[in-house]
Design an enzyme around this catalytic site. Structure first.
Site, mmCIF file in Angstrom:
data_model
loop_
_atom_site.group_PDB
_atom_site.id
_atom_site.type_symbol
_atom_site.label_atom_id
_atom_site.label_comp_id
_atom_site.label_asym_id
_atom_site.label_seq_id
_atom_site.Cartn_x
_atom_site.Cartn_y
_atom_site.Cartn_z
ATOM 1 C CG MET A 212 -1.910 41.913 23.342
ATOM 2 S SD MET A 212 -2.943 43.375 23.421
ATOM 3 C CE MET A 212 -3.145 43.648 21.742
ATOM 4 C CG ASP A 214 -6.735 37.068 17.547
ATOM 5 O OD1 ASP A 214 -5.529 37.077 17.320
ATOM 6 O OD2 ASP A 214 -7.479 36.099 17.295
ATOM 7 C CD GLN A 230 -8.274 35.090 22.323
ATOM 8 O OE1 GLN A 230 -7.757 33.995 22.331
ATOM 9 N NE2 GLN A 230 -9.455 35.317 22.884
ATOM 10 C CD1 TRP A 238 -1.983 32.450 21.980
ATOM 11 C CD2 TRP A 238 -1.827 30.335 22.712
ATOM 12 N NE1 TRP A 238 -3.183 31.820 21.746
ATOM 13 C CE2 TRP A 238 -3.115 30.534 22.171
ATOM 14 C CE3 TRP A 238 -1.514 29.092 23.235
ATOM 15 C CZ2 TRP A 238 -4.077 29.514 22.133
ATOM 16 C CZ3 TRP A 238 -2.475 28.081 23.194
ATOM 17 C CH2 TRP A 238 -3.734 28.301 22.642
ATOM 18 C CG PHE A 270 -9.639 30.229 21.192
ATOM 19 C CD1 PHE A 270 -8.837 30.148 22.317
ATOM 20 C CD2 PHE A 270 -9.251 29.496 20.067
ATOM 21 C CE1 PHE A 270 -7.675 29.368 22.329
ATOM 22 C CE2 PHE A 270 -8.105 28.716 20.054
ATOM 23 C CZ PHE A 270 -7.313 28.658 21.185
ATOM 24 C CB SER A 271 -10.954 35.406 18.545
ATOM 25 O OG SER A 271 -9.659 35.819 18.902
ATOM 26 C CD GLU A 389 -6.312 31.865 12.787
ATOM 27 O OE1 GLU A 389 -6.530 30.747 13.255
ATOM 28 O OE2 GLU A 389 -5.264 32.495 13.017
ATOM 29 C CD1 TRP A 476 -1.215 34.065 14.187
ATOM 30 C CD2 TRP A 476 -0.243 33.635 16.154
ATOM 31 N NE1 TRP A 476 -2.183 34.158 15.158
ATOM 32 C CE2 TRP A 476 -1.605 33.897 16.371
ATOM 33 C CE3 TRP A 476 0.568 33.359 17.249
ATOM 34 C CZ2 TRP A 476 -2.174 33.867 17.636
ATOM 35 C CZ3 TRP A 476 0.003 33.336 18.512
ATOM 36 C CH2 TRP A 476 -1.349 33.581 18.696
#
Ligand code: FRU
Length: 682
Positions: A212, A214, A230, A238, A270-271, A389, A476
């Site tokens: 997982m 965000d 996510q 990912w 996506f988020s 982001e 990340w």
């Protein structure tokens, strides 16, 4: 007699047909290639991309590769994405209904993938899923039964995701499902370690299995706090980004629910965010039963667009809007919408990111479907490689200026943050319904390395009035943390307010800081509160006598650190002879820090070990810390939440000793230890 024999004939004939079908279905799979010999025997390889032999997993510079079978696979990331080449199989006869295989890697149609050739012509082709976790794919080849065929794996792409992963190519009459989340979950739920592995946080949200990142779509509705996130339904790294889902009635205990928004037709979810459309402006529900509407980024086919989905059953099932996308700039980096109802102008406001430009765009809509651009903000803030982001925008009260409210605009950068790697920054200012104007420079959201993409809950009732957020408890850069069968957790939910305080650098300047405090609901997890006598802080660090029965790394420690003339004072949470995580105040240069250099497994990534510092002002000669430790995480709330340090740790033991350190002039006082129970095992 005739009747009888004809009946017998029919029976025998039917039996033969059934047997024939059964042998057809149960005919063994024919392996075309599994690459387990560790060689390309039987394949003709050209170019550099395939390396001299099949790979044993990921290659230098590549994210973790998962989902392949056995020890080897084809991985054309040899010497990076820039290399190209082909691998062509020897000829084989088509003898089963399907050709099934595992595929991962880049999504560039026609430039990376695998094709089936008959008489030299391409009759089937498949490109990668933009993921390093391989998934099952297959071709129905019944129409080619008996023909001679070859396979060609090709990599003509030189840019990002310019590689393909292939494994386990078989002829079969029973092609497997693309991925089997339900089966894997069923197995995991039977496991003795269910939600209780040594490094599994017990007071923080984690998914049951798989990767997982965000938090998404945080919204309160009909008594439930919804949490989407996510996730990768196919593996522990990912890929295939989809929205996982959980709900809570108290922000402490979570119930896992099925996947809410899956990746579909090559478009990942996506988020994004969720709102309750109380006036049914979207027409997706009714005013008596307002719909929940998710606004999320669709990522695929070379661009990012904003999409809608809605639910009329408390988020249990979701329908994607038929006329998606609702915003399309034909831009590959346009993502992560956050939407809220702006009462003064009676319309929805969206803030969304043009990521590589480091620009946030504000839009307005009356129905969530048609959006008009209002204004833009940025580039601004940290002078790092442009990238923003996951923005959020909300109004907060200023605690020490009665009646004053200001707006906070938050955004996250993928790299270059204060402690290295990814992190967030925020601006405090005014939002007039059209434009955001900042009143002061950007500040860091968190001084640790592991707090990313936080978003706040929508629709918290006015009677409650809190603004609450949480973030992805990871970075990340070091995201492939050593846990399995799940990866990552979220921070504790934190309430947000503003306070005007003197700057930590000792100057007289005042500024607004965002105060972050763990939600008070977490106190219900406390099983014992033990005052600790830590006044004799010495050097070297000494174990605190009688700290209670520490049987789990699931506790909170609060104290006042008064350094006196000492260089530093604080705590060591010791988990081995030469293994500890240190939290302290360092007078030079005036910071609270978390040092995780010896915290346990630090070698899984070269950027992981380190010390992370938050500038801290002393109030009457002291700084207060509230430290939440939860198996593989530590969050330090400094001076009642003026600054926070959030770090993951991977200790080898879960039965710690707490030590205190300082010198004769330092005093560590008001120390209490709260032991906590698990949110999963009641
Ligand atoms: C941030 C992010 C978002 C994106 C999502 C994809 O961590 O990169 O910008 O929507 O993750 O998983």
């Amino acid at each position: 007699m005739l009747m009888k024999s004809s009946n017998q004939f029919t029976a025998i004939y039917s039996l033969l047909v059934v047997l024939n079908c059964l042998t057809a279905v149960f005919a063994e799979d024919l392996v075309i290639a599994d690459f387990e010999s560790g060689t390309y025997d039987g394949w003709t390889v050209t170019g550099e991309a395939f390396g001299a032999a099949p790979a044993a997993g990921d290659l230098p510079g590549q994210m973790e590769v998962s989902g392949y079978r056995g020890a080897h696979l084809v991985n054309t990331f040899f010497n990076g994405d820039a290399t190209i080449g082909n691998a062509t199989s020897r000829e084989f006869r088509i003898e089963r209904s399907h050709i099934a295989f595992l595929i991962g890697g880049g999504p560039h149609k026609d430039s990376v993938g695998m094709e089936l050739l008959i008489d030299g012509n391409r009759v089937r082709a498949k490109t990668g899923p933009e993921s390093e976790s391989l998934e099952s794919a297959n071709w129905d080849v019944r129409e080619f039964a008996g023909k001679t065929a070859t396979l060609r794996i090709f990599d003509k792409a030189t840019g990002g995701w310019g590689h393909i992963l292939i494994d386990q190519i078989v002829q079969t009459n029973e092609p497997p499902e693309r991925f089997d989340l339900t089966g894997q979950l069923a197995d995991y739920r039977k496991s003795a370690d269910y939600l209780n592995e040594a490094l599994r946080p017990q007071a923080h949200f984690t998914p049951e299995i798989n990767w997982m990142n965000d938090p998404n779509g945080l919204v309160f509705h009909n008594g439930e706090y919804h949490l989407f996130y996510q996730c990768n339904p196919a593996g522990n790294s990912w890929g295939h980004m989809s929205w996982g889902h959980a709900v809570s009635r108290d922000l402490a205990h979570w119930k896992h629910l099925p996947l809410a928004l899956p990746e579909e037709d090559g478009v990942m979810a996506f988020s994004g965010c969720c709102v309750v459309d109380h006036n049914n402006t979207s027409g997706f529900g009714s005013t008596t039963r307002p719909p929940m509407v998710a606004v999320y980024t669709g990522h695929g086919h070379g661009k990012q667009v904003q999409n809608l989905a809605y639910s009329n059953d408390d988020g249990r099932t979701w329908t994607k809007h038929a006329n998606n996308p609702v915003l399309d700039l034909n831009n590959p980096d346009f993502r992560d919408p956050k939407v809220f109802w702006h009462a003064p102008t009676k319309r929805w406001i969206m803030v969304v990111s043009l990521a590589v430009e480091k620009v946030l765009v504000f839009y307005a809509s009356v129905d969530l479907k048609r959006w008009i651009e209002l204004s833009r903000f940025g580039p601004a803030g940290a002078k790092t490689k442009p990238n923003w982001e996951c923005p959020d925008l909300f109004e907060l009260p200023v605690e020490n200026e009665a009646g004053r409210k200001l707006w906070v605009l938050e955004a996250d950068m993928g790299s270059g943050s204060v402690a290295g790697g990814s992190g967030g920054e925020y601006f405090v200012g005014e939002f007039d319904g059209t434009t955001f104007t900042t009143l002061q420079d950007a500040q860091w959201v968190d001084y640790g390395r592991d707090f990313y993409a936080p978003v706040s809950w929508s629709d918290i009732p006015e009677s409650d009035g809190r603004r609450i957020w949480l973030g992805w408890f990871n970075n990340w850069e070091t995201c492939l943390v050593p846990t399995s069968p799940w990866r990552s957790c979220l921070s504790v939910p934190r309430t947000l307010t503003l306070r005007k305080v003197p700057a930590a650098d000792g100057t007289r300047t005042q500024r607004y800081v965002m105060m972050q405090r763990p939600v008070t609901e977490l106190s219900k997890l406390t099983t014992s509160t033990i005052p600790l006598d830590t006044t004799q802080a010495t050097w070297p660090p000494a174990a605190i006598t009688n700290p209670g029965d520490m049987t789990d790394m699931n506790f909170a420690l609060s104290a006042t650190l008064q350094p006196g003339t000492a260089r530093s004072c604080g705590f060591r949470i010791r988990t081995g002879d030469d293994e500890f995580t240190e939290v302290g105040y360092d007078s030079d240069p005036g910071v609270v820090y978390v040092d995780r250099k010896k915290s346990g497994n630090v070698n899984f990534h070269k950027a992981f070990a380190g010390r992370h510092e938050a500038p801290t002002r002393l109030i009457d000669g002291a700084a207060s810390v509230h430290v939440i430790v939860d198996r593989s995480s530590i969050e330090v709330f400094i001076n009642d939440g003026e600054a926070v340090i959030s770090d993951r740790i991977f200790p080898s033991s879960q039965t710690p000793t707490i030590e205190v350190f300082g010198d004769r002039t330092a005093r560590v006082t008001n120390t209490t230890l709260q032991q906590r129970k698990s949110i999963w095992h009641r």
